[in-house]
Design an enzyme around this catalytic site. Structure first.
Site, PDB file in Angstrom:
ATOM      1  N   SER A  25      21.995  81.216   7.882  1.00  0.00           N
ATOM      2  CA  SER A  25      22.329  81.414   9.865  1.00  0.00           C
ATOM      3  C   SER A  25      21.416  82.076  10.410  1.00  0.00           C
ATOM      4  O   SER A  25      20.407  82.872   9.937  1.00  0.00           O
ATOM      5  CB  SER A  25      23.548  82.641   9.574  1.00  0.00           C
ATOM      6  OG  SER A  25      24.088  82.708  10.598  1.00  0.00           O
ATOM      7  N   TYR A  76      28.651  90.061   8.067  1.00  0.00           N
ATOM      8  CA  TYR A  76      28.099  88.446   7.339  1.00  0.00           C
ATOM      9  C   TYR A  76      26.102  88.709   8.074  1.00  0.00           C
ATOM     10  O   TYR A  76      25.225  87.938   7.612  1.00  0.00           O
ATOM     11  CB  TYR A  76      28.710  88.284   8.670  1.00  0.00           C
ATOM     12  CG  TYR A  76      28.405  86.587   8.961  1.00  0.00           C
ATOM     13  CD1 TYR A  76      29.069  85.586   7.850  1.00  0.00           C
ATOM     14  CD2 TYR A  76      27.561  85.767   9.658  1.00  0.00           C
ATOM     15  CE1 TYR A  76      28.368  83.746   8.195  1.00  0.00           C
ATOM     16  CE2 TYR A  76      26.728  84.367  10.022  1.00  0.00           C
ATOM     17  CZ  TYR A  76      27.510  83.786   9.646  1.00  0.00           C
ATOM     18  OH  TYR A  76      28.091  82.444   9.673  1.00  0.00           O
TER      19      TYR A  76
HETATM   20  P1  NAD Z   1      34.446  76.328   6.763  1.00  0.00           P
HETATM   21  O1  NAD Z   1      35.293  77.309   6.633  1.00  0.00           O
HETATM   22  O2  NAD Z   1      34.554  74.649   7.448  1.00  0.00           O
HETATM   23  O3  NAD Z   1      33.398  75.853   5.618  1.00  0.00           O
HETATM   24  C1  NAD Z   1      33.446  77.050   4.366  1.00  0.00           C
HETATM   25  C2  NAD Z   1      33.729  76.392   2.892  1.00  0.00           C
HETATM   26  O4  NAD Z   1      33.641  77.006   2.426  1.00  0.00           O
HETATM   27  C3  NAD Z   1      35.632  75.715   2.858  1.00  0.00           C
HETATM   28  O5  NAD Z   1      34.844  74.828   2.043  1.00  0.00           O
HETATM   29  C4  NAD Z   1      36.107  76.481   2.129  1.00  0.00           C
HETATM   30  O6  NAD Z   1      36.846  76.630   1.470  1.00  0.00           O
HETATM   31  C5  NAD Z   1      34.859  77.314   0.752  1.00  0.00           C
HETATM   32  N1  NAD Z   1      35.128  78.543   0.297  1.00  0.00           N
HETATM   33  C6  NAD Z   1      35.569  79.858   0.856  1.00  0.00           C
HETATM   34  N2  NAD Z   1      35.730  80.487   0.490  1.00  0.00           N
HETATM   35  C7  NAD Z   1      36.018  80.573  -0.568  1.00  0.00           C
HETATM   36  C8  NAD Z   1      35.861  80.299  -1.764  1.00  0.00           C
HETATM   37  N3  NAD Z   1      35.735  81.920  -1.646  1.00  0.00           N
HETATM   38  N4  NAD Z   1      35.173  79.925  -2.994  1.00  0.00           N
HETATM   39  C9  NAD Z   1      34.976  78.901  -2.802  1.00  0.00           C
HETATM   40  N5  NAD Z   1      35.083  78.446  -1.698  1.00  0.00           N
HETATM   41  C10 NAD Z   1      34.905  78.741  -0.837  1.00  0.00           C
HETATM   42  O7  NAD Z   1      32.758  76.825   7.341  1.00  0.00           O
HETATM   43  P2  NAD Z   1      31.524  75.959   7.353  1.00  0.00           P
HETATM   44  O8  NAD Z   1      31.109  76.896   9.547  1.00  0.00           O
HETATM   45  O9  NAD Z   1      31.308  74.998   7.155  1.00  0.00           O
HETATM   46  O10 NAD Z   1      30.659  77.716   7.167  1.00  0.00           O
HETATM   47  C11 NAD Z   1      29.678  77.204   5.873  1.00  0.00           C
HETATM   48  C12 NAD Z   1      28.184  78.029   6.178  1.00  0.00           C
HETATM   49  O11 NAD Z   1      27.806  77.990   6.915  1.00  0.00           O
HETATM   50  C13 NAD Z   1      28.443  79.317   5.673  1.00  0.00           C
HETATM   51  O12 NAD Z   1      28.021  79.912   4.758  1.00  0.00           O
HETATM   52  C14 NAD Z   1      28.580  79.807   7.056  1.00  0.00           C
HETATM   53  O13 NAD Z   1      28.049  81.186   6.811  1.00  0.00           O
HETATM   54  C15 NAD Z   1      27.678  78.856   7.475  1.00  0.00           C
HETATM   55  N6  NAD Z   1      27.208  79.202   8.882  1.00  0.00           N
HETATM   56  C16 NAD Z   1      28.024  78.243   9.785  1.00  0.00           C
HETATM   57  C17 NAD Z   1      27.675  78.634  11.166  1.00  0.00           C
HETATM   58  C18 NAD Z   1      28.735  78.115  11.767  1.00  0.00           C
HETATM   59  O14 NAD Z   1      28.097  77.797  13.631  1.00  0.00           O
HETATM   60  N7  NAD Z   1      29.954  76.674  11.489  1.00  0.00           N
HETATM   61  C19 NAD Z   1      26.625  78.589  11.212  1.00  0.00           C
HETATM   62  C20 NAD Z   1      25.817  79.665  10.731  1.00  0.00           C
HETATM   63  C21 NAD Z   1      25.540  79.586   9.635  1.00  0.00           C
END
Ligand code: NAD
Length: 256
Positions: A138, A151
């Protein structure tokens, strides 16, 4: 381009993980999905894919379940060629109010899970002489925001892990890199939009505008599709000598 390769994407039942898996599947990769979301809906997103689509429901906070998932990928697909460490959760609170159990869960899911998947994937990648490890970090792996101590700590940590694994595998045909998104409109971020709308007494569109205006100069969300295309690039021969990078795709967030 990826026919015969297997990509395991943690946390891929929604959001960024699902978007990345779809882009890799379009290039012919087999996909191992993981996550707690709607598995049938996630699988439906791969209709027409040439590769096989599998699923393992391992909880990324549990080492034994991660071991079972990696064993499933080995027995059902012959191993993991492309490992995308993507599963992640968020909790927003000031340090003195941060619940200890949320700290532990964020470190386990956003950081330690990648240690386990990576240590278990590397031997097979080495024996096949090719592997791609892509860590979804991130912008919070590069800079901090208030109220996100766990985080930010986990994301800075995964960039350190990325660099170390890149050094250890530098001559083996494996590369390890991190992708650092800014705001991406996924369920994880929608919760923060909802909180902002409630706090400021504004509607969804205005809450999104305010969230973007604070941090992301482009005023556009990055999309899971765009992140998938960057992950795909890391799998191409052109990226063979990219090792230990942290690539931010953030509409200018970190440039400020
Ligand atoms: P999201 O909530 O849409 O998806 C998260 C996924 O992780 C889901 O499939 C959920 O079921 C799964 N998950 C959660 N806990 C779990 C566990 N204990 N075991 C297995 N699976 C688990 O979130 P997202 O925004 O798509 O995030 C995905 C990644 O991207 C994360 O690492 C997040 O930190 C990173 N990220 C997101 C953003 C953003 O703006 N959305 C920005 C930077 C980084």
């Amino acid at each position: 381009m990826l026919t015969g390769k297997t990509a395991l994407v943690t946390g891929s039942t929604s959001g960024i993980g699902l978007g990345i898996a779809q882009v890799l599947a379009r290039q012919g990769a087999n996909i191992v999905l993981n996550g707690f979301g709607d598995v049938d809906a996630a699988k439906a997103a791969f209709a027409g894919s040439k590769g096989r689509i599998g699923y393992h429901g391992a909880d990324m906070s549990k080492a034994s379940e991660i071991e079972a998932m990696m064993a499933y990928a080995a027995s059902e697909f012959g191993g993991t060629d492309i490992l995308v460490n993507n599963a992640g959760i968020q909790h927003v609170a000031s340090i003195e109010d941060f619940p200890a159990d949320r700290w532990d869960a964020i470190i386990a899911i956003n950081l330690t899970s990648a240690f386990h998947t990576t240590r278990l994937a590397v031997p097979g990648m080495k024996s096949r002489g090719w592997g791609r490890i892509i860590n979804i970090a991130s912008v919070h792996g590069l800079v901090a925001s208030a109220q996100k101590s766990a985080y930010v700590a986990a994301k800075h940590g995964i960039i350190g892990l990325t660099k170390t694994v890149a050094l250890e595998t530098a001559t083996t045909g494996i590369t390890c890199n991190a992708i650092c998104p800014g705001w991406v409109l996924t369920p994880l971020v929608q919760k923060q939009v909802d909180a902002r709308a409630a706090k400021d007494g504004v509607d969804d569109a205005e809450a999104k505008r305010r969230l973007l205006a604070e941090k992301q100069p482009s005023l556009q969300f990055t999309t899971p599709e765009q992140l998938g295309e960057v992950a795909l690039f890391l799998c191409t021969p052109a990226a063979t000598n990219m090792q230990g990078m942290a690539l931010n795709i953030d509409g200018g967030w970190v440039a400020q």
